[in-house]
Design an enzyme around this catalytic site. Structure first.
Site, PDB file in Angstrom:
ATOM      1  N   GLY A 303       0.867  -1.346   0.485  1.00 46.27           N
ATOM      2  CA  GLY A 303      -0.177   0.098  -0.100  1.00 46.27           C
ATOM      3  C   GLY A 303       0.974   1.492   0.422  1.00 46.27           C
ATOM      4  CB  SER A 304       0.318   4.904   1.098  1.00 53.34           C
ATOM      5  OG  SER A 304      -1.059   4.178   0.462  1.00 53.34           O
ATOM      6  CB  THR A 305       4.496   1.378   3.798  1.00 52.53           C
ATOM      7  OG1 THR A 305       4.228   0.064   2.871  1.00 52.53           O
ATOM      8  CG2 THR A 305       2.856   1.029   5.030  1.00 52.53           C
ATOM      9  CB  ILE A 306       5.223   1.323  -2.154  1.00 51.07           C
ATOM     10  CG1 ILE A 306       5.413  -0.103  -1.857  1.00 51.07           C
ATOM     11  CG2 ILE A 306       5.802   1.268  -2.879  1.00 51.07           C
ATOM     12  CD1 ILE A 306       6.291  -0.581  -1.107  1.00 51.07           C
ATOM     13  CE  LYS A 307       0.288   6.592  -2.471  1.00 49.90           C
ATOM     14  NZ  LYS A 307      -1.322   6.816  -1.823  1.00 49.90           N
TER      15      LYS A 307
END
Length: 587
Positions: A303-307
């Site tokens: 999810g957005s942790t990859i951002k």
């Protein structure tokens, strides 16, 4: 008649006395010869008897030597004993607390050749061992073998009860059994041993691969000669982590949860847990599908942790700065795909706003500017696309598209389309926080000098400083998704990740995999805390179940309870320290 007998006797005597002397001498010589012959025969008989006895003993001795080397008729009896008695070294945490040790147990065996009545033997044994498999045991006792196991790992009480039965052909052998004082507390890290005390999972398997198996096979693995193996784990922090995960599963009615506490400067794993787990002292359910070590052996769309990595890539490319502006006013279309924002602002955003508002559109634009090859090369450089190297054997290989296209790059930018392990995500985040150095994780103690020797510079130090600012901003600025991870005094920063799970080939709006990636203290980040929760339900009284509402509080609780054990002192003076503030751009 008696007189006549007397006369005949006297006559013989008188005749004998009147014989010439010469004849007497000849008689003596004959007697002496006879005596010599009989003496020689006796002596020969004695010599022959001694020779026979010596020959018999020589044969017996030879057979004993042969059986000692080959095992003889009772090979089945002696065979299993060698490795069962082999010792294993104690496993300790970083403070010397015992995590695993050997204890003596008793194993019940039988010699079927000496069993008089198998039925009676089984019936009596079952009074002490009610779970005994009658059919399998009966086949063993009727096999006629020299040795068969009946039951391994009896308690002292069971041993004494079986001994009291007085069964012929039944005996005990003392063995070594692995004991884990903490039960399931660190089960996925420590792993398991089999019935013969050989490591088959976790650090137990790693220890065997480092030469213990060779020592056991040569009979040199004795308890007195084995040095304890010290891990990087802090048992106190490990207990906190697992306790919080168990509570989170119940609170959010999730199917699983996990967390890791990682030293960002040395790569040491201070604690790691995944629940549901198992008790290594009684691992009956260790192989169940839901007992998987999700932190290192499971791959997920994070999810957005990859951002975090998308933003760092944009800054490290030199094509973006913290002052860059990105148009997120309308959805981003790529082929047949349309990328939307979950809580879109419908306007141009600064790069910090793209991060704290978790804009999918903004992240897609960042990846598009860097390009497909540059995007994949950056993720590979920070370790998210290759199988992680560490001591733990249970490590999964990340999953990525076979051929990267533009749509893949843009969706991976916000956490969909690529799967990696949570532990790898934490390791990559450590590089974003520690000055840009990627350090492979270890479950063994590692000094700072050793860490510096294996570290790889993967991003510019200034980019790391910018990412620390963004992490802290996301936990303190209005609208930041990491506000629920704040812990007074410890300057926590981080990034949420709410990923929709694939159900029947399509992304589901109601089934999520949530994560929170935290670092602290943000003025000089020493520790990374990553929490995950699989398929959480809304907490009572709340309508949503996003990562900011569950994974972030989990991280806060772990930090609050374990920071003192990790040696981090609270500093309340910096809680109100001024920071660079992001600003909004109006159309």
């Amino acid at each position: 008649m008696g007189a006549n007998w007397i006369r005949r006797g006297k006559f013989r005597d008188s005749v004998a006395s009147e014989r010439p002397v010469a004849n007497a001498d000849k008689g003596n010589i004959a007697v002496d010869g006879a005596r010599k012959k009989s003496g020689n025969r006796a002596r020969n008989r004695v010599i022959m008897a001694i020779g026979c006895f010596m020959g018999i003993y020589a044969i017996i001795g030879g057979r004993l030597v042969y059986y000692a080397a080959q095992g003889g008729e009772d090979a089945d009896y002696h065979g299993p004993a060698v490795q069962n008695l082999a010792s294993r070294p104690d496993i300790l945490d970083r403070n010397g607390e015992v995590l695993a040790t050997d204890i003596k147990t008793f194993s019940l065996f039988a010699e079927p050749k000496r069993i008089v009545d198998p039925d009676e033997t089984i019936e009596l044994l079952s009074t002490v061992l009610p779970n005994l498999d009658w059919e399998a045991t009966y086949r063993k006792l009727k096999s006629g073998a020299g040795f068969v196991w009946i039951k391994r790992g009896l308690t002292p009480r069971q041993q004494s009860q079986v001994m009291a039965l007085g069964l012929p052909g039944v005996g005990f052998r003392t063995e070594k059994t692995r004991f884990y004082p903490g039960g399931p507390t660190a089960s996925h890290i420590l792993g398991l041993v089999n019935i013969d005390n050989q490591g088959i999972a976790g650090m137990e398997k790693y220890i065997d691969s480092q030469g213990l198996t060779d020592l056991q096979s040569t009979g040199l693995a004795v308890q007195q000669g084995l040095e304890p193996v010290k891990l990087s784990i802090d048992l106190r922090v490990q207990h906190v982590v697992r306790d919080e995960l168990v509570q989170a599963m119940q609170r959010y009615r999730a199917i699983a949860a996990g967390a890791v506490v990682l030293n960002a400067k040395t790569g040491e794993v201070m604690a790691m847990a995944s629940v549901p787990d198992f008790d290594p002292n009684n691992p009956v359910n260790a192989l169940d599908k839901d007992r998987l070590n999700r932190m290192s052996a499971g791959t997920y769309e994070m999810g957005s942790t990859i951002k975090s990595f998308t933003t760092a890539m944009a800054l490290d490319s030199g094509k973006f700065t913290l002052q860059s502006k990105i148009d997120a006013s309308r959805p981003l279309r790529v082929g047949r795909q349309t990328i939307h924002d979950f809580h879109g602002k419908g306007r141009v955003l600064t790069l910090p706003e793209v991060f704290i508002y978790s804009s999918n559109i903004g992240s897609g634009h960042e990846a598009n500017v860097v390009g497909i090859e540059g995007h994949r090369a950056f993720l590979k450089k920070v370790g998210l696309l290759d199988r992680m190297q560490t001591e733990l054997p249970e490590v999964a290989r990340p999953v990525e598209p076979r051929v990267w296209k533009k749509v893949h790059s843009m969706t991976i930018a916000f956490g969909h389309g690529m799967m990696t392990t949570p532990l790898q995500t934490a390791v990559g985040a450590a590089a974003l926080m520690n000055g840009g150095k990627l350090i492979e994780p270890t479950f063994l103690p590692r000094t700072q000098e050793q860490a510096d020797a294996v570290a790889k510079q993967v991003i510019h130090p200034q980019v790391s400083e910018d990412m620390r600012y963004l992490y802290r901003l996301n936990a303190t600025a209005p609208g930041g998704s990491g506000k629920r991870a704040t812990v007074p005094g410890y300057r926590v920063g981080g990034k949420t990740g709410t990923a929709e799970k694939v159900v029947n080939g399509r992304y589901s709006k109601d089934v999520r995999f949530n994560a929170f990636l935290a670092a602290f203290p943000m003025d000089d980040p020493t520790y990374i805390v990553l929490t995950i929760i699989d398929e959480p339900k809304p907490e009572e009284g709340k309508a949503a179940a996003t990562a900011g509402l569950n994974a972030a509080p989990m991280a806060a609780n772990i930090i609050r309870r374990s920071a003192a054990f990790l040696g981090v002192k609270p500093d309340f003076g910096q809680e109100t320290a001024p920071m660079l503030v992001s600003y909004e751009i109006n159309d």
